[in-house]
Design a protein around this motif. Sequence first.
Motif, PDB file in Angstrom:
ATOM      1  N   LEU A  80      33.916  42.306  58.666  1.00 38.61           N
ATOM      2  CA  LEU A  80      34.536  40.992  58.764  1.00 38.61           C
ATOM      3  C   LEU A  80      35.722  41.029  59.711  1.00 38.61           C
ATOM      4  O   LEU A  80      36.505  41.980  59.706  1.00 38.61           O
ATOM      5  CB  LEU A  80      35.017  40.518  57.385  1.00 38.61           C
ATOM      6  N   LYS A  81      35.850  39.976  60.494  1.00 38.02           N
ATOM      7  CA  LYS A  81      37.057  39.774  61.278  1.00 38.02           C
ATOM      8  C   LYS A  81      38.114  39.167  60.357  1.00 38.02           C
ATOM      9  O   LYS A  81      37.783  38.574  59.328  1.00 38.02           O
ATOM     10  CB  LYS A  81      36.774  38.845  62.449  1.00 38.02           C
ATOM     11  N   PRO A  82      39.405  39.293  60.706  1.00 40.41           N
ATOM     12  CA  PRO A  82      40.445  38.743  59.834  1.00 40.41           C
ATOM     13  C   PRO A  82      40.238  37.273  59.492  1.00 40.41           C
ATOM     14  O   PRO A  82      40.414  36.862  58.342  1.00 40.41           O
ATOM     15  CB  PRO A  82      41.724  38.968  60.642  1.00 40.41           C
ATOM     16  N   ALA A  83      39.853  36.448  60.470  1.00 43.17           N
ATOM     17  CA  ALA A  83      39.655  35.028  60.202  1.00 43.17           C
ATOM     18  C   ALA A  83      38.509  34.813  59.213  1.00 43.17           C
ATOM     19  O   ALA A  83      38.557  33.906  58.370  1.00 43.17           O
ATOM     20  CB  ALA A  83      39.377  34.277  61.500  1.00 43.17           C
ATOM     21  N   GLN A  84      37.455  35.654  59.284  1.00 46.72           N
ATOM     22  CA  GLN A  84      36.348  35.536  58.345  1.00 46.72           C
ATOM     23  C   GLN A  84      36.778  35.934  56.939  1.00 46.72           C
ATOM     24  O   GLN A  84      36.377  35.324  55.955  1.00 46.72           O
ATOM     25  CB  GLN A  84      35.181  36.407  58.814  1.00 46.72           C
ATOM     26  N   ALA A  85      37.620  36.975  56.857  1.00 53.04           N
ATOM     27  CA  ALA A  85      38.139  37.388  55.555  1.00 53.04           C
ATOM     28  C   ALA A  85      39.000  36.285  54.950  1.00 53.04           C
ATOM     29  O   ALA A  85      38.948  36.029  53.739  1.00 53.04           O
ATOM     30  CB  ALA A  85      38.959  38.672  55.703  1.00 53.04           C
ATOM     31  N   TYR A  86      39.784  35.611  55.768  1.00 50.07           N
ATOM     32  CA  TYR A  86      40.609  34.496  55.305  1.00 50.07           C
ATOM     33  C   TYR A  86      39.711  33.394  54.742  1.00 50.07           C
ATOM     34  O   TYR A  86      40.002  32.800  53.698  1.00 50.07           O
ATOM     35  CB  TYR A  86      41.450  33.967  56.471  1.00 50.07           C
ATOM     36  N   ALA A  87      38.603  33.118  55.440  1.00 53.94           N
ATOM     37  CA  ALA A  87      37.669  32.087  54.974  1.00 53.94           C
ATOM     38  C   ALA A  87      37.058  32.475  53.632  1.00 53.94           C
ATOM     39  O   ALA A  87      36.892  31.634  52.741  1.00 53.94           O
ATOM     40  CB  ALA A  87      36.584  31.868  56.017  1.00 53.94           C
ATOM     41  N   PHE A  88      36.720  33.764  53.456  1.00 56.56           N
ATOM     42  CA  PHE A  88      36.159  34.218  52.199  1.00 56.56           C
ATOM     43  C   PHE A  88      37.165  34.092  51.066  1.00 56.56           C
ATOM     44  O   PHE A  88      36.805  33.756  49.926  1.00 56.56           O
ATOM     45  CB  PHE A  88      35.685  35.671  52.311  1.00 56.56           C
ATOM     46  N   LEU A  89      38.437  34.360  51.355  1.00 53.85           N
ATOM     47  CA  LEU A  89      39.463  34.197  50.336  1.00 53.85           C
ATOM     48  C   LEU A  89      39.548  32.746  49.884  1.00 53.85           C
ATOM     49  O   LEU A  89      39.716  32.454  48.696  1.00 53.85           O
ATOM     50  CB  LEU A  89      40.823  34.664  50.882  1.00 53.85           C
ATOM     51  N   THR A  90      39.433  31.828  50.830  1.00 56.42           N
ATOM     52  CA  THR A  90      39.464  30.408  50.486  1.00 56.42           C
ATOM     53  C   THR A  90      38.272  30.039  49.610  1.00 56.42           C
ATOM     54  O   THR A  90      38.400  29.302  48.625  1.00 56.42           O
ATOM     55  CB  THR A  90      39.466  29.552  51.765  1.00 56.42           C
ATOM     56  N   LEU A  91      37.088  30.571  49.943  1.00 53.34           N
ATOM     57  CA  LEU A  91      35.904  30.319  49.122  1.00 53.34           C
ATOM     58  C   LEU A  91      36.075  30.892  47.714  1.00 53.34           C
ATOM     59  O   LEU A  91      35.662  30.282  46.726  1.00 53.34           O
ATOM     60  CB  LEU A  91      34.666  30.916  49.790  1.00 53.34           C
ATOM     61  N   ASN A  92      36.694  32.076  47.625  1.00 54.74           N
ATOM     62  CA  ASN A  92      36.942  32.670  46.319  1.00 54.74           C
ATOM     63  C   ASN A  92      37.840  31.775  45.473  1.00 54.74           C
ATOM     64  O   ASN A  92      37.633  31.613  44.265  1.00 54.74           O
ATOM     65  CB  ASN A  92      37.593  34.048  46.472  1.00 54.74           C
ATOM     66  N   ASN A  93      38.863  31.197  46.116  1.00 54.30           N
ATOM     67  CA  ASN A  93      39.751  30.293  45.391  1.00 54.30           C
ATOM     68  C   ASN A  93      38.999  29.077  44.874  1.00 54.30           C
ATOM     69  O   ASN A  93      39.245  28.593  43.762  1.00 54.30           O
ATOM     70  CB  ASN A  93      40.902  29.852  46.296  1.00 54.30           C
ATOM     71  N   MET A  94      38.055  28.577  45.670  1.00 55.03           N
ATOM     72  CA  MET A  94      37.262  27.419  45.251  1.00 55.03           C
ATOM     73  C   MET A  94      36.377  27.786  44.059  1.00 55.03           C
ATOM     74  O   MET A  94      36.266  27.027  43.092  1.00 55.03           O
ATOM     75  CB  MET A  94      36.403  26.929  46.410  1.00 55.03           C
ATOM     76  N   VAL A  95      35.746  28.958  44.124  1.00 58.45           N
ATOM     77  CA  VAL A  95      34.869  29.396  43.037  1.00 58.45           C
ATOM     78  C   VAL A  95      35.660  29.576  41.750  1.00 58.45           C
ATOM     79  O   VAL A  95      35.223  29.183  40.661  1.00 58.45           O
ATOM     80  CB  VAL A  95      34.157  30.708  43.426  1.00 58.45           C
ATOM     81  N   GLU A  96      36.845  30.152  41.857  1.00 60.87           N
ATOM     82  CA  GLU A  96      37.649  30.401  40.668  1.00 60.87           C
ATOM     83  C   GLU A  96      38.102  29.104  40.011  1.00 60.87           C
ATOM     84  O   GLU A  96      38.288  29.036  38.794  1.00 60.87           O
ATOM     85  CB  GLU A  96      38.860  31.258  41.020  1.00 60.87           C
ATOM     86  N   LYS A  97      38.256  28.047  40.806  1.00 62.27           N
ATOM     87  CA  LYS A  97      38.652  26.758  40.249  1.00 62.27           C
ATOM     88  C   LYS A  97      37.581  26.212  39.301  1.00 62.27           C
ATOM     89  O   LYS A  97      37.879  25.459  38.371  1.00 62.27           O
ATOM     90  CB  LYS A  97      38.876  25.747  41.382  1.00 62.27           C
ATOM     91  N   ILE A  98      36.316  26.562  39.542  1.00 62.23           N
ATOM     92  CA  ILE A  98      35.222  26.026  38.740  1.00 62.23           C
ATOM     93  C   ILE A  98      35.309  26.538  37.303  1.00 62.23           C
ATOM     94  O   ILE A  98      35.239  25.770  36.349  1.00 62.23           O
ATOM     95  CB  ILE A  98      33.871  26.399  39.367  1.00 62.23           C
ATOM     96  N   ALA A  99      35.440  27.849  37.138  1.00 59.63           N
ATOM     97  CA  ALA A  99      35.515  28.442  35.800  1.00 59.63           C
ATOM     98  C   ALA A  99      36.271  29.759  35.912  1.00 59.63           C
ATOM     99  O   ALA A  99      35.666  30.807  36.110  1.00 59.63           O
ATOM    100  CB  ALA A  99      34.130  28.654  35.223  1.00 59.63           C
ATOM    101  N   PRO A 100      37.605  29.720  35.787  1.00 63.44           N
ATOM    102  CA  PRO A 100      38.402  30.922  36.047  1.00 63.44           C
ATOM    103  C   PRO A 100      38.068  32.109  35.161  1.00 63.44           C
ATOM    104  O   PRO A 100      37.997  33.237  35.637  1.00 63.44           O
ATOM    105  CB  PRO A 100      39.848  30.437  35.827  1.00 63.44           C
ATOM    106  N   GLN A 101      37.841  31.872  33.867  1.00 70.32           N
ATOM    107  CA  GLN A 101      37.570  32.997  32.984  1.00 70.32           C
ATOM    108  C   GLN A 101      36.170  33.550  33.175  1.00 70.32           C
ATOM    109  O   GLN A 101      35.926  34.738  33.001  1.00 70.32           O
ATOM    110  CB  GLN A 101      37.775  32.575  31.517  1.00 70.32           C
ATOM    111  N   LEU A 102      35.228  32.680  33.521  1.00 67.92           N
ATOM    112  CA  LEU A 102      33.844  33.120  33.695  1.00 67.92           C
ATOM    113  C   LEU A 102      33.621  33.769  35.053  1.00 67.92           C
ATOM    114  O   LEU A 102      33.043  34.849  35.163  1.00 67.92           O
ATOM    115  CB  LEU A 102      32.895  31.931  33.524  1.00 67.92           C
ATOM    116  N   LEU A 103      34.079  33.096  36.126  1.00 70.99           N
ATOM    117  CA  LEU A 103      33.814  33.577  37.476  1.00 70.99           C
ATOM    118  C   LEU A 103      34.955  34.413  38.043  1.00 70.99           C
ATOM    119  O   LEU A 103      34.742  35.200  38.959  1.00 70.99           O
ATOM    120  CB  LEU A 103      33.544  32.382  38.405  1.00 70.99           C
ATOM    121  N   GLY A 104      36.159  34.242  37.497  1.00 71.37           N
ATOM    122  CA  GLY A 104      37.313  34.968  38.012  1.00 71.37           C
ATOM    123  C   GLY A 104      37.132  36.476  38.076  1.00 71.37           C
ATOM    124  O   GLY A 104      37.403  37.103  39.105  1.00 71.37           O
TER     125      GLY A 104
END
Length: 226
Positions: A80-104
């Motif tokens: 991954l390039k740094p910008a791609q890693a940044y994008a993945f971090l943003t996606l992770n934040n979105m996923v965690e918003k759905i169900a933090p205890q389950l998907l976190g």
Amino acid sequence: MERSVRLSRIQALMSRATGVTLAQLMADLEVSRATIHRDLELMRSQMNTPIVWNRDTGTYHIDPEQGFGVPSRMLPGIWLKPAQAYAFLTLNNMVEKIAPQLLGPFVWPMRDMLKRMLFETEYPMHRLDKKIAIEMPGVPELSDLTFTTLIDGLLREQPLRITLKTTEGAPPPIISGTPTQLRIRHDGWQLQLETAPAQEQQVDLRDVLDVALVQPARRQPSAPST
């Protein structure tokens, strides 16, 4: 062929339902038997890949049952390039918003790894979680167990018994059906249920109190013929 690319290809071939033979691996990758054995040993010992040898069919495959409770697997060939890693971090934040205890618990290890990579490359991370604000209105207040049961029924296409909220004193209404789709909308979450052949019903998850899997009825043994 670089070894990381070769390992990714081996993993893909072993993930097929039919598995893959040693001869097929050698032919596909154009390498020797010894090279394949070294790669398989590396995947087993250092990447914790659950490789299974089927003596009857003469094939290798990845055991789909090995998931929870086993060491984390390292997947080769992810660059991954740094910008791609940044994008993945943003996606992770979105996923965690759905169900933090389950998907976190599943996204936290990836997030820590990406943050460490960005830090080592001196990519700016100041107030990373504040630069892209993620709001998900209408997220239902379901317990993690209820959410897990709902998703399990949806993925397995197994009937659910859904208990809805009700006013005080009234018996809670119950809906039974097979989930076909979960829609995440800007104004809330809706579950589509097939309640009868060619009949569907929409359920607002904000109205859901409890979800249970409906176990298939056991077949009664037939009476012996006389």
